[in-house]
Design a protein around this motif. Structure first.
Motif, short mmCIF file in Angstrom:
data_model
loop_
_atom_site.label_atom_id
_atom_site.label_comp_id
_atom_site.label_asym_id
_atom_site.label_seq_id
_atom_site.Cartn_x
_atom_site.Cartn_y
_atom_site.Cartn_z
N UNK A 197 13.43 44.01 33.77
CA UNK A 197 13.13 45.41 34.10
C UNK A 197 12.43 46.10 32.94
N UNK A 198 12.94 45.83 31.72
CA UNK A 198 12.31 46.37 30.53
C UNK A 198 10.86 45.93 30.42
N UNK A 199 10.60 44.69 30.80
CA UNK A 199 9.24 44.14 30.73
C UNK A 199 8.42 44.45 31.98
N UNK A 200 8.99 45.25 32.85
CA UNK A 200 8.30 45.70 34.08
C UNK A 200 7.74 44.54 34.90
N UNK A 201 8.56 43.49 35.05
CA UNK A 201 8.11 42.31 35.79
C UNK A 201 8.42 42.42 37.28
N UNK A 202 9.44 43.23 37.63
CA UNK A 202 9.80 43.35 39.04
C UNK A 202 8.68 44.05 39.80
N UNK A 203 8.37 43.49 40.96
CA UNK A 203 7.27 44.07 41.73
C UNK A 203 7.51 43.78 43.20
N UNK A 204 6.47 43.80 44.00
CA UNK A 204 6.61 43.48 45.42
C UNK A 204 5.40 42.68 45.86
N UNK A 205 5.54 41.97 46.97
CA UNK A 205 4.41 41.19 47.47
C UNK A 205 4.24 41.43 48.97
N UNK A 206 3.00 41.25 49.46
CA UNK A 206 2.74 41.56 50.87
C UNK A 206 3.36 40.52 51.82
N UNK A 207 4.00 41.01 52.88
CA UNK A 207 4.47 40.14 53.96
C UNK A 207 3.96 40.76 55.26
#
Lengths: 129, 285
Positions: free
Chosen positions: B143-153
């Motif tokens: 979270x600190x490294x801002x790696x969480x994201x989302x992908x298209x489905x």
């Protein structure tokens, strides 16, 4: 994520990077191809020997020598310039990312990207420890 | 296979290597293993090229295919530039280590290591490990490294959380070392680290891995260039061939059933693996 009204979004950055990579590869492939035709016209009848490793001559090992050879229109130098452009393409991508993260005011990733670019530059400079 | 005793002029040699590289690039794209795993054995075993020249030429072709494919993938919106950039610290340092190691190890040892990686790749391409379900709780470091994201489905963008950043980082250093030592993309190891350790969704990990391969290969290419491993006469047909082949492969991939092709390809890789290991152990390479 912070507001990104006037700044670039991740999506925009990705699209610019995609374009950058495509231009780099097409340009490099074109130079390699042109040099290749020229090379075969000159050396097509010679018999190359890659069985014993000798290493390339010094001028084909360094950026400056390669550029000089290419501008002197030596066919092998021209191909090598194309290969150098290919190596430079991901390096350009990393360099651009520093700017992109800076525009986003993402300090952590500016630092991360500078580290990656430093490793790449160290390698391109010959990797002498 | 063409015996190395045969004398070929540069034109015939170039055309043959170009054709071989198209096939390698084609199957490499189709299976996701990349062209390098076939190019190096093809040059070393088939054409009697010294493995150092073969690795140098392969490495350049890896940069070409990675950059070419990445430019197409970014449009789809799966790849995650932050995950990619952070892990590239590990892969580029690993690639440097691999390139230095390549200068110190005897070529026969490199051939044996190559063979072992081929066996593994062959196995993975038939039986890919089952992707781990992604966890729903955010991880502090990720979270600190801002790696969480989302992908298209099909039903809209789906969020994901990244895990085990240090473990993934360590595995990526290993992937970089393999890439730098053997002149291959080592995408198999990269995807494994992201899927299995970091729990990144498959589509995200494969596209991000491809994104990273070019930067990783560039990190060792500089050292290889400087040590005289990259020969223009050899790298030219290899790069142009693999690039063309991988474009064709990506084109076919979206249209054809690839199960049978994968089986055949992994069998070929297994045979190449056996010959690489044998040639290495008997000191022929």
């Amino acid at each position: 994520m912070p507001k990104q009204n006037s700044r670039w979004t991740d999506r925009q950055i990705e699209l610019i990077i995609g374009k950058l990579l495509r231009i780099g590869v097409i340009l490099a492939a074109f130079v390699v191809f042109a040099g290749g035709i020229y090379y075969l016209a000159y050396y097509g009848a010679s018999s190359p020997d890659y069985r014993v490793f000798r290493g390339e001559p010094t001028d084909l090992r360094h950026v400056r020598g390669i550029v000089q050879d290419a501008f002197a229109l030596h066919s092998r130098g021209l191909i090598q310039l194309g290969l150098l452009l290919l190596i430079a393409t991901p390096v350009a991508r990393v360099a651009f990312s520093i700017l992109a993260f800076a525009v986003q005011r993402d300090r952590v990733y500016v630092v991360v990207t500078i580290i990656v670019l430093s490793v790449l530059m160290f390698s391109l400079a010959g990797g002498h420890i | 296979m063409i015996k190395s005793k045969l004398v070929m002029d540069a034109l015939v040699f170039t055309v043959l290597i170009w054709l071989g590289s198209i096939i390698a690039g084609f199957f490499g794209a189709l299976t996701g293993l990349g062209g390098g795993v076939v190019i190096v054995p093809l040059l070393a075993l088939g054409f009697g090229v010294d493995i150092r020249y073969a690795i140098g030429a392969s490495l350049i072709s890896v940069i070409a295919t990675s950059s070419g494919a990445a430019s197409a993938y970014v449009k789809e919106g799966y790849s995650n530039i932050r995950i990619g950039m952070f892990l590239e610290i590990a892969t580029t340092l690993g690639a440097l280590a691999g390139a230095f190691l390549a200068q110190r190890l005897p070529t026969s040892t490199i051939a044996v290591i190559f063979g072992i990686i081929l066996v593994y790749s062959s196995f993975i391409s038939v039986r890919p490990p089952r992707p781990k379900p992604s966890a729903n709780i955010p991880n502090k470091l990720a979270t600190r490294l801002r790696m969480n994201s989302s992908y298209p489905t099909p039903t809209g963008r789906k969020p994901y959380y990244v895990h085990s950043v240090p473990a993934g980082f360590g595995l990526m250093f290993g992937a970089g070392t393999i890439s730098g030592l053997l002149g291959i993309g080592a995408g198999v190891v990269k995807v494994l680290a992201m899927d299995q350790a970091m729990r990144i969704p498959f589509k995200v990990s494969t596209t991000t891995s491809n994104f990273m391969i070019g930067v990783t290969a560039a990190a060792s290419a500089g050292v290889y260039l400087n040590r005289g491993y990259i020969d223009p006469g050899l790298a030219m047909p290899v790069t142009l061939g693999v690039l063309l082949g991988s474009l064709l492969g990506a084109f076919v991939l979206v249209r054809a059933k690839t199960r049978l092709l994968r089986m055949v390809f992994s069998l070929i890789i297994l045979l190449l693996a056996v010959e690489m290991i044998y040639s290495g152990l008997t000191g022929k390479l």
